[in-house]
Design a protein around this motif. Structure first.
Motif: not given
Length: 906
Positions: A767, A770-771, A773-774, A780, A806-807
């Motif tokens: 999480t 991801r946050r 990266r955003s 994505p 999570a890439k």
């Protein structure tokens, strides 16, 4: 175990369109007999009687909530192995039905009931009932009510009529029913007494008239009273003042001539009821046309002349006003008093609350009338004792006080109605003797009236027959297999607003019948009378999203059938059940239905994905060969199953469905499905034997958890769970599938706390990545190199899964970090270094962030201005101020986050 070949996606439709499936599914259930109860079964019994809707009625949101909760209970109990009876039926709805048929005859033929006569008119009502009645039963099928249609009853059918006659005679023989003149709610249009529940109160514009009684000379005895219904002064017999009011103490006992009725006198009396501070401190008393005046009339033994007939016209006053309607007389009486100089103040407008007939719309007239009554003292005590002793338990317990307030202070119940459609009162009158007296005989169901006797023309209040519903529908007064198996009923589900009108009366008649016929209804606890239901669950009222009562005038009503058509029955049911807290009103709107429909779609897509990836319902593999994620989702399924069971046992429908919603959406769909993609090999031909075994285990775990979720959701969402469960398992029907147990979820094992911690840490890590990266503006699909110490976090076994979801890729030898984040996990503070140098368009990202910063600043300015305004803070409700403070806090956090990100981009 299930044949793996049955788990095919072609067992599912391409998408979930409720209207394509729900009708056929329901009729299939009925045809298969899944809802038909067996009174001779060895299974433990569970029974509910459906609160009978009016034969004239249509399903409204209150019904939909009521039925959803009952269906949830009975579907779960079937799955738990009970012999379940959910008994349906309809109420003949005396006033509502007669009014509807009379209106139809008037419109089509220009006739009223008197043009036909009693017998022919009743025949016409039966014809209407067969043709138009029962719309609601079709709607019940549409929302999935799993009632036993083979036992459907009607309050005027032969068996229930026999029960009504039986209990009336039992009450009569014990002097618990009587006939007398009492004040009742009278409908001049319907020409009948009506119950309190059939009276609705509206604010109307009236007039306040001050009348002078006594001498017109200020030096002579006189009194001034004020009224909003000046026409009722034709029935005034007294003027009341407070005994301690020194202004009028010298007038107590004085007698004034009635201004408009020759030979009639009005006496000044003293009564503590009078409020000295209100108006003039003097009150006109019309005992035959006002509830408070009536009680005062009883206390002071006053005459009670009735001055209006059944149609609400002035009658029997011997004045020129006889024959006038109430409205005409209101003007004429005021003008006549004005001519005498008795209107002492200018007539002024006055808005006040007036009771109106719910059925015919006109103002109700309190009127002294000869009616039949039930003495309630003994019956109310039995029904109160049943709850006090715990024989019947009320849920929520907080509603007990309201119940006791009613049953402990109940007035005798008016049971007669001046109608033709209904249960005719089984009283017969003989010919008059030389003194004008008539013999009175109560005739039971198996008796014949004496020759030459005439039956009472009135019928019984609809609530009289529906008060017998829990046991009359099962065959009482006969001893039947249904009564022996299913009585007392397990639970009654209804809204709290009819606690007095229906529930208390069922308790009165139920305990009475239990005391008179224990050989039929069974013995109660510790020698007390048998009760009609063991549990009483009271839910709140459905309101609009703003908490307002749904009404035609506000235009905020919702037709549940519109939701069924637009969103599907499952969505309607889930939206209602998810908000159903005991005794609390439920605000609801289209957003709730949309969310419920989206949830159904989520379940459909998740099950379809599982089938596409080979999920199946087989025996669970040994715990030690499962991954942390497998053990975590099984353990979570067990925790949720246990919670749902506890909540439903306590009638906490909202909490149960909320728990299922978040587990299914947040944990199963959003996380475990994503994790399962990393555990099931994409190409099994290239997979190692270890990868294949892990993948096969995951397929079983995935199938098992979805199976459990579908079974837990079935009581609330019966249609989609039936389709999905059959496709997943190949079983006959989820309707009869066993209710999940701990053995089904995680094999009864203890929760693996280490697996839980590792998965929860992995979810937090993903999480945060991801946050980040955003926030960095990384696309994505773009993979980002990242260095992190999985070993120190005890997440070595989760590395491949975390990196894939999570890439983030493992760093190369020439890795150089351009950013870093720190997060707190269970055991360590974990530092993650990332290289985003090749993934971000700095100029575009700066432009986007500057827009976000401006929006955050604007919100800070707005909220700051409001919170700096002392006048606003002084007048605004506390909850409004708290919401603004919360908005300001969020805006401040957003401002700081974006500012830091812009600084990092330099």
């Amino acid at each position: 175990m299930t044949d793996k070949n049955l788990n095919r996606t072609d067992a599912l439709p391409k998408s979930w369109e409720p209207s394509d499936h729900e009708r056929d599914l329901y009729e299939g259930w009925v045809k298969a007999g899944y809802f038909t109860a067996d009174a001779h079964s060895d299974k433990p019994a569970y029974s509910i009687v459906l609160p009978p809707p009016n034969v004239t009625g249509q399903l409204h949101m209150g019904h939909a909530l009521d039925h959803t909760l009952m269906d949830s209970l009975v579907r779960r109990k079937r799955m738990q192995g009970y012999e379940v009876l959910w008994l349906p039926g309809m109420d003949h709805a005396g006033i509502a039905t007669q009014t509807k048929v009379e209106a139809k005859l008037k419109a089509e033929e220009g006739k009223d009931r008197y043009d036909y006569g009693r017998e022919e008119f009743i025949d016409r009502v039966w014809e209407w009932k067969e043709q138009y009645g029962g719309t609601i039963t079709t709607q019940m099928r549409a929302i999935g009510d799993s009632v036993d249609w083979s036992r459907e009853r009607f309050t005027l059918d032969e068996g229930l009529s026999r029960a009504v006659q039986t209990i009336f005679k039992q009450l009569y023989d014990r002097d618990l029913v009587y006939r007398d003149y009492r004040l009742v709610n009278w409908s001049p249009v319907l020409e009948t007494a009506v119950s309190d529940i059939e009276v609705v109160y509206k604010d109307v514009e009236g007039e306040f008239v001050s009348i002078r009684y006594g001498s017109l000379d200020d030096d002579e005895p006189h009194l001034i009273v004020a009224t909003t219904r000046v026409e009722t002064m034709l029935g005034d017999v007294a003027i009341a003042v407070h005994p301690d009011d020194e202004r009028y103490s010298h007038l107590i006992g004085e007698v004034f001539e009635h201004p408009l009725r020759e030979g009639m006198q009005v006496k000044v009396i003293a009564d503590d009821y009078v409020d000295m501070e209100l108006g003039t401190g003097a009150v006109k008393i019309t005992p035959a046309h006002d509830p408070n005046d009536y009680e005062m009339g009883l206390r002071h033994d006053l005459e009670m002349p009735i001055v209006m007939d059944e149609k609400g016209r002035i009658a029997d006053t011997g004045t020129k006003f006889d024959g006038m309607s109430r409205e005409e007389a209101r003007v004429a009486v005021r003008e006549a008093l004005a001519e005498q100089g008795r209107i002492v103040k200018e007539v002024r407008p006055y808005v006040h609350s007036v009771g109106h007939s719910e059925r015919s719309g006109e103002p109700i007239e309190p009127r002294l009338s000869l009616q039949w009554f039930v003495k309630v003292d003994e019956l109310a005590k039995m029904s109160g004792d049943a709850v006090r002793e715990g024989d019947t338990k009320i849920h929520p317990k907080s509603m007990e006080k309201r119940y006791f307030d009613w049953v402990d202070n109940m007035h005798d119940w008016t049971i007669s109605r001046q109608l033709w459609w209904g249960h005719r009162i089984p009283i017969w009158y003989g010919p008059e003797d030389e003194n004008g007296e008539r013999d009175v005989v109560c005739v039971g169901p198996d008796e014949e009236p004496p020759a030459g006797y005439e039956q009472d023309p009135d019928v019984l209040d609809t609530w009289f027959s529906s008060a017998l519903w829990p046991f009359s529908t099962m065959g009482w007064p006969d001893k039947t297999p249904d009564l022996e198996k299913f009585f007392p009923t397990t639970v009654l589900v209804t809204a709290y607003d009819i606690l007095f009108f229906w529930v208390a009366r069922m308790m009165m008649f139920g305990t009475f019948a239990g005391s008179t016929t224990p050989e039929i209804l069974g013995e109660g606890k510790d020698g007390r009378p048998q009760i009609p239901f063991e549990h009483l669950y009271l839910h709140g009222l459905v309101r609009d999203e703003k908490g307002r009562k749904m009404s035609k005038s506000l235009g905020n009503g919702i037709d549940p059938m519109d939701w069924v058509e637009q969103y599907g029955a499952d969505a309607l049911r889930f939206a209602l059940a998810r908000g159903a807290n005991p005794g609390v009103d439920l605000p609801i709107g289209d957003d709730h239905a949309t969310a419920a429909r989206n949830f159904a779609t989520k379940l459909f897509n998740a099950t379809k994905f599982a089938l596409m990836n080979g999920a199946r319902v087989d025996a669970l593999p040994a715990r030690e060969v499962l991954t942390d994620a497998d053990r975590w989702i099984l353990d979570r399924a067990e925790e949720v199953r246990a919670k749902v069971d506890a909540y439903l046992d306590d009638y906490q429908f909202a909490k149960a469905n909320e728990a299922l919603y978040h587990f299914a959406w947040d944990e199963l769909c959003d996380w475990y499905l994503e994790i399962a993609k990393t555990q099931i090999p994409r190409d099994e031909a290239d997979a190692s034997s270890e990868e294949k075994d892990r993948g096969e285990n995951t397929k079983v775990v995935l199938g098992r958890v979805i199976d459990v979720v579908l079974r837990l959701l079935h009581p609330t969402m019966p249609f989609i769970t039936e389709v999905l469960w059959k496709a997943l398992t190949g079983g006959e029907t989820v309707t009869l599938a066993p209710w999940p147990t701990a053995e089904d979820t995680n094999g009864g094992a203890a929760t693996d706390e280490d697996a839980r911690r590792r998965i929860e840490d992995s979810i937090k890590l993903i999480t945060e990545l991801r946050r980040f990266r955003s926030d960095q503006g990384v696309k994505p699909s773009q993979k980002v190199p990242a260095r992190l110490d999985f070993a120190s976090a005890d997440l070595v076994g989760q590395e491949a899964m975390v990196r894939q979801i999570a890439k983030v890729t493992a760093p190369e030898d020439d890795f150089e970090a351009s950013a870093s984040i720190e997060m707190r996990l269970s055991k360590v503070n974990l530092d993650v270094a990332l290289d985003t140098s090749d993934t971000v368009d700095v100029a575009a990202e700066r432009k986007r962030l500057e827009k976000e910063l401006a929006a955050a600043q604007k919100e800070l300015d707005t909220t700051g201005g409001q919170l700096a305004n002392e006048q606003f803070l002084a007048n605004a409700p506390a909850q409004v101020v708290e919401k603004i403070k919360a908005r300001q806090k969020v805006a401040q956090e957003e401002f700081e986050r974006v500012t830091a990100r812009l600084e990092a981009l330099k």
